[in-house]
Scaffold this motif. Structure first.
Motif, PDB file in Angstrom:
ATOM      1  N   ARG A  90     -30.652  45.899 -29.181  1.00 14.91           N
ATOM      2  CA  ARG A  90     -31.889  46.500 -29.681  1.00 14.91           C
ATOM      3  C   ARG A  90     -31.610  47.421 -30.866  1.00 14.91           C
ATOM      4  N   ALA A  91     -30.483  48.113 -30.836  1.00 16.86           N
ATOM      5  CA  ALA A  91     -30.137  49.005 -31.940  1.00 16.86           C
ATOM      6  C   ALA A  91     -29.870  48.210 -33.215  1.00 16.86           C
ATOM      7  N   ILE A  92     -29.110  47.129 -33.111  1.00 16.02           N
ATOM      8  CA  ILE A  92     -28.836  46.303 -34.284  1.00 16.02           C
ATOM      9  C   ILE A  92     -30.133  45.702 -34.825  1.00 16.02           C
ATOM     10  N   GLU A  93     -31.007  45.307 -33.927  1.00 18.77           N
ATOM     11  CA  GLU A  93     -32.316  44.792 -34.346  1.00 18.77           C
ATOM     12  C   GLU A  93     -33.050  45.823 -35.201  1.00 18.77           C
ATOM     13  N   GLN A  94     -33.043  47.073 -34.778  1.00 17.35           N
ATOM     14  CA  GLN A  94     -33.732  48.113 -35.539  1.00 17.35           C
ATOM     15  C   GLN A  94     -33.075  48.359 -36.901  1.00 17.35           C
ATOM     16  N   VAL A  95     -31.750  48.293 -36.939  1.00 16.37           N
ATOM     17  CA  VAL A  95     -31.055  48.462 -38.216  1.00 16.37           C
ATOM     18  C   VAL A  95     -31.423  47.337 -39.173  1.00 16.37           C
ATOM     19  N   LEU A  96     -31.472  46.104 -38.672  1.00 21.94           N
ATOM     20  CA  LEU A  96     -31.820  44.972 -39.521  1.00 21.94           C
ATOM     21  C   LEU A  96     -33.257  45.064 -40.028  1.00 21.94           C
ATOM     22  N   LEU A  97     -34.158  45.494 -39.173  1.00 22.03           N
ATOM     23  CA  LEU A  97     -35.572  45.516 -39.542  1.00 22.03           C
ATOM     24  C   LEU A  97     -35.958  46.752 -40.348  1.00 22.03           C
ATOM     25  N   ASN A  98     -35.349  47.893 -40.023  1.00 21.46           N
ATOM     26  CA  ASN A  98     -35.822  49.155 -40.600  1.00 21.46           C
ATOM     27  C   ASN A  98     -34.729  50.039 -41.193  1.00 21.46           C
TER      28      ASN A  98
END
Length: 332
Positions: free
Chosen positions: A224-232
């Motif tokens: 979930r953390a990597i997802e947030q870095v990629l998106l935002n």
């Protein structure tokens, strides 16, 4: 988005692929993995034909460039690495080749093809050793002080990633995570090693420095953390990803023995490996404030669920036990 995930048949990589496909069903994800000893094609079996699989080496420029072009990739997430600290003590060259030169090869392909993002997954271990009674934590500004060949190879890769941003304006981000645990982790690692050994009534090998501590992060929270870095996340930035939940080696052993209803007599002391760091702890304030991420799985819950997963998936892990890369007493 068309995303190539390297190291996709490994522990964190396969969990990330599964997470992304679930949360972003309209995106295309391509799994790329060399399938070395810790890579396991079966980790992705439940995804069927949903995720194309490419067996390849991130240090092979032709293989990397072909995969990126053939699948019209615009984002690369790099989990690929040689991950075993103990093996790195005995075979440091293979860690430099994959973790440093492999990362540079990927970056060069991303630069040549002008892809939209390269995200590099790194580790807390690049910051080096921390005293057990140190009241602080590593921030993104902490100096790098790696002490083992594995840590040094990951630190070097981080520097190469930053250099490609500063020199060539390649759009990169980096995340440094604490120790992960959860389903599909190769059974050489501490948590699954203790769980599977306990289930088989075998000894739980603890390094002599049993008070050494690690910060434990469930793999789902990491994804979930990597997802947030990629998106935002901001291009060119580094984000520490930690839970704040610290446990010593012996505390983990005691928890696993309780959850598996096994005796304390299974705890076994083995010699420390060279360069065994005492402690890592990350300050993850930046990702929490900027991107709104925080861990959702408490360690008690996550460890219990992980034990249950390994109990239910003996056919998955039992054949892998024989593939362990090293005897932990090889340096004595």
């Amino acid at each position: 988005m068309r995303m190539l995930v390297t190291g996709a048949a490994g522990f964190i990589g396969s969990n990330f692929v599964r997470h992304w496909v679930s949360e972003h069903p309209d995106d295309t994800v391509i799994a790329f993995d060399l399938l070395t000893y810790a890579g396991n094609r079966a980790n992705l079996d439940d995804l069927g034909d949903r995720v194309p699989f490419v067996q390849g080496d991130i240090a092979d420029e032709k293989e990397v460039t072909h995969a990126l072009g053939e699948h019209q990739v615009d984002v690369v997430v790099n989990f690929a690495e040689e991950p075993h600290n103990s093996l790195a003590v005995l075979e440091p060259g293979r860690f430099v080749r994959t973790n440093v030169l492999g990362t540079q090869t990927l970056l060069e392909a991303v630069r040549a093809l002008r892809l939209a993002r390269f995200h590099h997954v790194s580790t807390c271990e690049v910051y080096g050793d921390m005293a057990l009674d140190d009241p602080g934590a590593f921030t993104e500004e902490s100096p790098y002080r790696p002490r083992t060949p594995y840590n040094a190879s990951k630190a070097a890769a981080d520097h190469v990633v930053r250099a490609y941003f500063a020199t060539y304006a390649v759009p990169v981000t980096i995340s440094n995570c604490s120790n992960n645990y959860g389903p599909y982790q190769f059974p050489e690692k501490l948590v699954p090693l203790f769980i599977t050994n306990a289930l088989d009534d075998r000894g739980l090998p603890m390094y002599a420095s049993t008070a050494n501590r690690r910060e434990w992060l469930h793999v789902t929270d990491h994804c979930r953390a990597i997802e947030q870095v990629l998106l935002n996340g901001r291009v060119g930035e580094t984000y520490n990803v930690g839970s704040g939940a610290e446990e010593s080696i012996e505390q983990i052993a005691d928890r696993v023995l309780k959850l598996t209803d096994k005796p304390a007599s299974l705890k076994t002391i083995v010699p420390d490996r060279p360069g065994h760091d005492r402690r890592y702890l990350l300050d993850s304030t930046k990702i929490r404030r900027e991107l709104g991420w925080s861990p959702t799985i408490l360690f008690d819950q996550g460890l219990a669920e992980t034990v249950d997963w390994y109990k239910a998936h003996r056919p998955w892990w039992e054949p892998l036990k024989a593939r362990a890369a090293i005897d932990e007493t090889a340096w004595t």
